[in-house]
Design a protein around this motif. Structure first.
Motif, PDB file in Angstrom:
ATOM      1  N   ALA A 211      18.418   9.984  -7.692  1.00  0.00           N
ATOM      2  CA  ALA A 211      17.708  11.154  -9.084  1.00  0.00           C
ATOM      3  C   ALA A 211      18.694  10.127 -10.799  1.00  0.00           C
ATOM      4  N   ALA A 212      19.807  10.162 -10.092  1.00  0.00           N
ATOM      5  CA  ALA A 212      21.489   9.733 -11.443  1.00  0.00           C
ATOM      6  C   ALA A 212      20.844   8.438 -10.746  1.00  0.00           C
ATOM      7  N   MET A 213      20.335   7.453 -10.377  1.00  0.00           N
ATOM      8  CA  MET A 213      21.120   5.869 -11.121  1.00  0.00           C
ATOM      9  C   MET A 213      19.269   5.962 -11.007  1.00  0.00           C
ATOM     10  N   ALA A 214      17.849   6.744 -11.194  1.00  0.00           N
ATOM     11  CA  ALA A 214      17.007   7.248 -11.794  1.00  0.00           C
ATOM     12  C   ALA A 214      16.889   6.914 -13.050  1.00  0.00           C
ATOM     13  N   TRP A 215      17.088   7.630 -13.515  1.00  0.00           N
ATOM     14  CA  TRP A 215      18.258   8.261 -14.797  1.00  0.00           C
ATOM     15  C   TRP A 215      19.067   7.151 -15.515  1.00  0.00           C
ATOM     16  N   TYR A 216      19.756   6.808 -14.727  1.00  0.00           N
ATOM     17  CA  TYR A 216      21.021   6.093 -15.132  1.00  0.00           C
ATOM     18  C   TYR A 216      19.828   4.130 -15.402  1.00  0.00           C
ATOM     19  N   THR A 217      18.578   4.103 -14.529  1.00  0.00           N
ATOM     20  CA  THR A 217      18.019   2.352 -14.665  1.00  0.00           C
ATOM     21  C   THR A 217      17.462   2.745 -15.575  1.00  0.00           C
ATOM     22  N   LEU A 218      16.608   3.678 -15.887  1.00  0.00           N
ATOM     23  CA  LEU A 218      15.235   3.607 -16.951  1.00  0.00           C
ATOM     24  C   LEU A 218      16.648   3.615 -18.595  1.00  0.00           C
ATOM     25  N   GLY A 219      18.111   3.877 -18.086  1.00  0.00           N
ATOM     26  CA  GLY A 219      19.158   3.971 -19.275  1.00  0.00           C
ATOM     27  C   GLY A 219      18.889   2.666 -19.269  1.00  0.00           C
ATOM     28  N   CYS A 220      19.257   1.306 -18.542  1.00  0.00           N
ATOM     29  CA  CYS A 220      19.185   0.004 -18.582  1.00  0.00           C
ATOM     30  C   CYS A 220      17.806  -0.593 -19.390  1.00  0.00           C
ATOM     31  N   VAL A 221      16.782   0.063 -19.311  1.00  0.00           N
ATOM     32  CA  VAL A 221      15.635  -0.573 -19.325  1.00  0.00           C
ATOM     33  C   VAL A 221      16.054  -0.286 -20.832  1.00  0.00           C
ATOM     34  N   TYR A 222      16.334   1.030 -21.572  1.00  0.00           N
ATOM     35  CA  TYR A 222      16.059   0.426 -22.623  1.00  0.00           C
ATOM     36  C   TYR A 222      17.547   0.348 -23.921  1.00  0.00           C
ATOM     37  N   SER A 223      18.269   0.126 -22.533  1.00  0.00           N
ATOM     38  CA  SER A 223      19.113  -0.903 -23.472  1.00  0.00           C
ATOM     39  C   SER A 223      18.687  -2.201 -23.939  1.00  0.00           C
ATOM     40  N   ASP A 224      18.584  -2.965 -22.554  1.00  0.00           N
ATOM     41  CA  ASP A 224      17.693  -4.191 -22.595  1.00  0.00           C
ATOM     42  C   ASP A 224      16.498  -4.358 -23.905  1.00  0.00           C
TER      43      ASP A 224
ATOM     44  N   ALA B 225       0.731  -0.699  -0.181  1.00  0.00           N
ATOM     45  CA  ALA B 225       0.000  -0.297  -0.379  1.00  0.00           C
ATOM     46  C   ALA B 225       1.141   0.872  -0.347  1.00  0.00           C
ATOM     47  N   ILE B 226       2.532   0.849   0.435  1.00  0.00           N
ATOM     48  CA  ILE B 226       2.852   2.524   0.730  1.00  0.00           C
ATOM     49  C   ILE B 226       3.383   2.369  -0.681  1.00  0.00           C
ATOM     50  N   LEU B 227       3.668   1.819  -1.387  1.00  0.00           N
ATOM     51  CA  LEU B 227       4.966   1.634  -2.374  1.00  0.00           C
ATOM     52  C   LEU B 227       3.586   2.274  -3.424  1.00  0.00           C
ATOM     53  N   GLN B 228       2.785   1.909  -3.530  1.00  0.00           N
ATOM     54  CA  GLN B 228       1.131   2.511  -4.358  1.00  0.00           C
ATOM     55  C   GLN B 228       0.158   4.314  -4.321  1.00  0.00           C
ATOM     56  N   GLU B 229       1.385   4.673  -3.515  1.00  0.00           N
ATOM     57  CA  GLU B 229       1.348   6.458  -2.969  1.00  0.00           C
ATOM     58  C   GLU B 229       2.418   7.011  -3.603  1.00  0.00           C
ATOM     59  N   GLY B 230       3.022   6.979  -4.752  1.00  0.00           N
ATOM     60  CA  GLY B 230       3.880   7.712  -4.736  1.00  0.00           C
ATOM     61  C   GLY B 230       4.683   8.237  -4.156  1.00  0.00           C
ATOM     62  N   THR B 231       5.230   8.047  -2.815  1.00  0.00           N
ATOM     63  CA  THR B 231       5.889   8.822  -2.469  1.00  0.00           C
ATOM     64  C   THR B 231       7.288   7.985  -3.028  1.00  0.00           C
ATOM     65  N   GLY B 232       8.464   8.779  -1.426  1.00  0.00           N
ATOM     66  CA  GLY B 232       9.909   8.889  -2.093  1.00  0.00           C
ATOM     67  C   GLY B 232      10.127   7.490  -1.722  1.00  0.00           C
ATOM     68  N   GLU B 233       9.149   6.373  -0.970  1.00  0.00           N
ATOM     69  CA  GLU B 233       9.555   4.845  -0.680  1.00  0.00           C
ATOM     70  C   GLU B 233       9.152   4.599  -2.108  1.00  0.00           C
ATOM     71  N   ALA B 234       7.997   4.709  -2.072  1.00  0.00           N
ATOM     72  CA  ALA B 234       7.861   3.843  -3.612  1.00  0.00           C
ATOM     73  C   ALA B 234       8.911   4.860  -5.066  1.00  0.00           C
ATOM     74  N   ALA B 235       9.660   5.433  -5.209  1.00  0.00           N
ATOM     75  CA  ALA B 235      10.190   6.107  -6.248  1.00  0.00           C
ATOM     76  C   ALA B 235      11.221   4.853  -5.927  1.00  0.00           C
ATOM     77  N   HIS B 236      12.357   5.392  -4.333  1.00  0.00           N
ATOM     78  CA  HIS B 236      13.281   4.112  -4.076  1.00  0.00           C
ATOM     79  C   HIS B 236      12.889   2.324  -4.973  1.00  0.00           C
ATOM     80  N   TYR B 237      11.954   2.343  -4.322  1.00  0.00           N
ATOM     81  CA  TYR B 237      11.185   0.850  -4.881  1.00  0.00           C
ATOM     82  C   TYR B 237      11.336   0.519  -5.928  1.00  0.00           C
ATOM     83  N   ALA B 238      11.098   1.551  -6.663  1.00  0.00           N
ATOM     84  CA  ALA B 238      10.726   1.147  -8.727  1.00  0.00           C
ATOM     85  C   ALA B 238      12.205   1.526  -9.252  1.00  0.00           C
ATOM     86  N   TRP B 239      12.942   1.998  -8.565  1.00  0.00           N
ATOM     87  CA  TRP B 239      14.617   1.813  -9.562  1.00  0.00           C
ATOM     88  C   TRP B 239      15.517   0.860  -8.955  1.00  0.00           C
ATOM     89  N   LEU B 240      14.951   0.578  -7.545  1.00  0.00           N
ATOM     90  CA  LEU B 240      16.059  -0.690  -6.873  1.00  0.00           C
ATOM     91  C   LEU B 240      15.215  -1.888  -7.620  1.00  0.00           C
TER      92      LEU B 240
END
Length: 587
Positions: A139-152, A89-104
């Motif tokens: 923030a840098a790791m979030a964008w780096y992770t998005l780049g990894c997705v596009y590389s795949d 439930a906490i991860l579905q609320e658009g908080t910092g924890e949700a963003a942290h979980y998303a890129w991790l």
């Protein structure tokens, strides 16, 4: 006593019912769950490098929580506890924890070799962090992770865009992921044949990873640098990097095998040492774990056998190439060579099919190697960084100007109160200074948009034939008339040193006079080679095909093939315009 107990009992029952009916969503309950989620995320990030599978299990415990067992087995592996369903439930609320979980979650799946087929999860993180003015690791790791997705997903354009944003957000260039962002940028540039840009990124990444003592990744970068130089036909430099890879004891098996394959190419094309090339190729094939990826190796073995006159062996290995996973370059070359070999091995009826397949793979290669989109991304990123720099400079100037203005006003007010009745002349001078300072502050401006880098050439310009005509006329003014006079001599003497000297002088004159036109043509069609560019300019100069074939010293059949391929690279309305003689406006 009995009456007192009759009063106390109902009160106790009421209190017990209130406690049992307490809302689990009350902030006092929620804070403990948030702390547990946050602790799990920190633990997963700490485990990400050393044990990504354990980190993945920690993330699973958040998104899919299970009831904790009772007794000695409670809280295994030191995982924080929270009630069932609360983590999700906490991860579905658009908080910092949700963003942290998303890129991790995305980054750890990437490290665990889980195929990434969608950018939706990584986009949660980039939407939350955005592109802050100040460097920020997460923030840098979030964008780096998005780049990894596009590389795949083999998306070079969006991948390069994400890695460029990540590079600008890392707070330190010695962070390992900063170097990996440079490495991945180089890979995207190399896949679009942007060799100079790729080499620059690979060298910067290698320098940072060498400082971090990451010898395994350094071996991989040496291999990619070697491949970049091979594309540029700088085989000596490439061989130096390949030897570094082969002598690196920390090189991974796939990197070592890749270096063996590239060494086989050098032995084949540079030294014609087919025995040594076979030795490298056999090692490469024997040590390769996934045999389905050997299209390039089989294709090279077939080419060596063909050069040695062993046509049956060459045909066998060309067929083996086509049985591997699709490798566009290897498949295109194999079909071309099989079309040439078919009459010699009794398969003339398949020649048309082989040519069609070759053209199909060549067209696919041209389509995916288009550099215009990725160069637009690079240009946009430079403009964005310049805008951020100017905005930051403007903010500093504005803040500094306001601070100076405030200090100056306070100073002037103090002086005015102290000397109000003593010196009117000084007061007038100070008021004049205030007015001048106000004028200076009002004149603070940000540099105009014209000072920023110009945007990339638009698609409309590249498809307008008049663009090329204008550039041709500019180059025609620079062309030495004596060069055109000497060309006429080739119709009399087409061989010997004197003829070769005339040809070389003509080619050099075209390169020097029409450099802008050649650059524009290559922007429109990156696959154009020097011979095709010279052919187009020669036709615009008024030379016919017979004269051009004499100048280029080309066989008639080869010349016709080159003309056919050239016409396939341009739209009909453009190529017809380019191959017409252009009259000199000064005549």
């Amino acid at each position: 006593m009995h009456r007192r107990s009759l009063i106390i009992c109902p009160l106790l029952l009421l209190a017990a019912s209130l406690i049992s009916c307490g809302d689990a969503g009350h902030p006092s309950f929620r804070r403990s769950d948030e702390k547990a989620v946050r602790a799990s995320l920190i633990r997963a990030e700490a485990l990400m490098e050393s044990d990504p599978h354990a980190a993945r299990a920690v993330l699973d415990s958040i998104a899919y929580p299970h009831p904790l067992p009772k007794g000695k087995g409670a809280r295994p592996a030191g995982l924080p506890s929270f009630r069932r369903g609360k983590g999700e439930a906490i991860l579905q609320e658009g908080t910092g924890e949700a963003a942290h979980y998303a890129w991790l979650r995305t980054q750890i799946d990437y490290k665990c070799d889980v195929p990434l087929t969608s950018d939706s999860l990584a986009r949660i993180a980039t939407a939350y962090y955005g592109t802050p003015r100040r460097p920020d690791y997460h923030a840098a790791m979030a964008w780096y992770t998005l780049g990894c997705v596009y590389s795949d997903m083999n998306d070079d354009v969006n991948g390069a865009d994400a890695f460029l944003k990540a590079k600008s957000l890392f707070p330190d260039t010695l962070i390992r992921y900063y170097a990996l962002a440079e490495q991945n940028l180089g890979l995207h540039y190399l896949s679009r044949h942007m060799k100079n840009e790729a080499i620059n990124e690979f060298k910067c990444s290698k320098q940072n990873l060498s400082r971090l003592a990451d010898s395994s990744t350094v071996a991989f970068l040496d291999l990619k640098l070697a491949q970049s130089f091979l594309y540029m036909e700088k085989d000596d430099e490439a061989k130096g990097y390949l030897m570094k890879t082969l002598n690196n004891p920390y090189a991974l098996d796939n990197v070592f095998n890749g270096a063996l394959f590239e060494m086989a190419k050098i032995e084949t094309y540079d030294y014609k040492d087919y025995w040594k090339a076979h030795e490298y190729l056999n090692q490469h094939i024997n040590y390769t774990y996934n045999k389905k990826t050997l299209a390039g190796a089989y294709c090279l073995k077939a080419e060596i056998f063909q050069n040695q006159g062993q046509l049956d062996s060459a045909w066998y290995y060309f067929n083996r190439t086509l049985s591997c996973q699709i490798d566009l370059a290897s498949f295109a070359y194999s079909y071309l060579q099989m079309a040439a070999l078919a009459p010699k091995v009794g398969r003339s009826d398949s020649i048309e099919f082989y040519i069609q397949q070759h053209d199909h793979y060549i067209d696919t290669l041209y389509a995916i190697s288009n550099q215009q989109a990725i160069r637009q991304v690079m240009n946009d990123h430079r403009v964005e960084l310049e805008q951020q720099r100017l905005e930051e400079q403007h903010r500093r100037l504005l803040f500094g100007g306001i601070a100076v203005f405030v200090v100056l006003c306070l100073s002037l007010l103090t002086l005015f109160l102290l000397h109000r009745n003593r010196n009117n002349r000084k007061t007038l001078a100070l008021q004049q200074a205030i007015r001048q300072n106000n004028v200076a502050l009002m004149n603070l401006t940000v540099p105009s948009e014209e000072e920023k880098e110009s945007a990339a050439v638009s698609a409309k310009t590249l498809t307008d034939p008049e663009t090329y005509v204008r550039l041709f006329r500019l180059g025609r003014q620079l062309l030495d008339p004596e060069v055109m006079e000497e060309i006429e001599k080739l119709s009399v003497v087409s061989g010997g040193e004197d003829a070769d000297r005339i040809r070389k002088r003509f080619a050099d004159a075209l390169d020097q006079s029409f450099v802008e036109l050649m650059m524009m043509l290559r922007l429109a069609v990156p696959s154009l080679n020097k011979r095709e560019l010279h052919y187009i300019i020669s036709r615009m100069l008024g030379l016919d095909d017979k004269d051009i074939r004499t100048i280029q010293k080309t066989e008639d059949s080869t010349f016709r093939t080159q003309k056919m391929r050239l016409r396939q690279k341009f739209p009909a309305e453009i190529i017809e315009k380019l191959l017409l003689p252009i009259e000199d406006v000064n005549n």
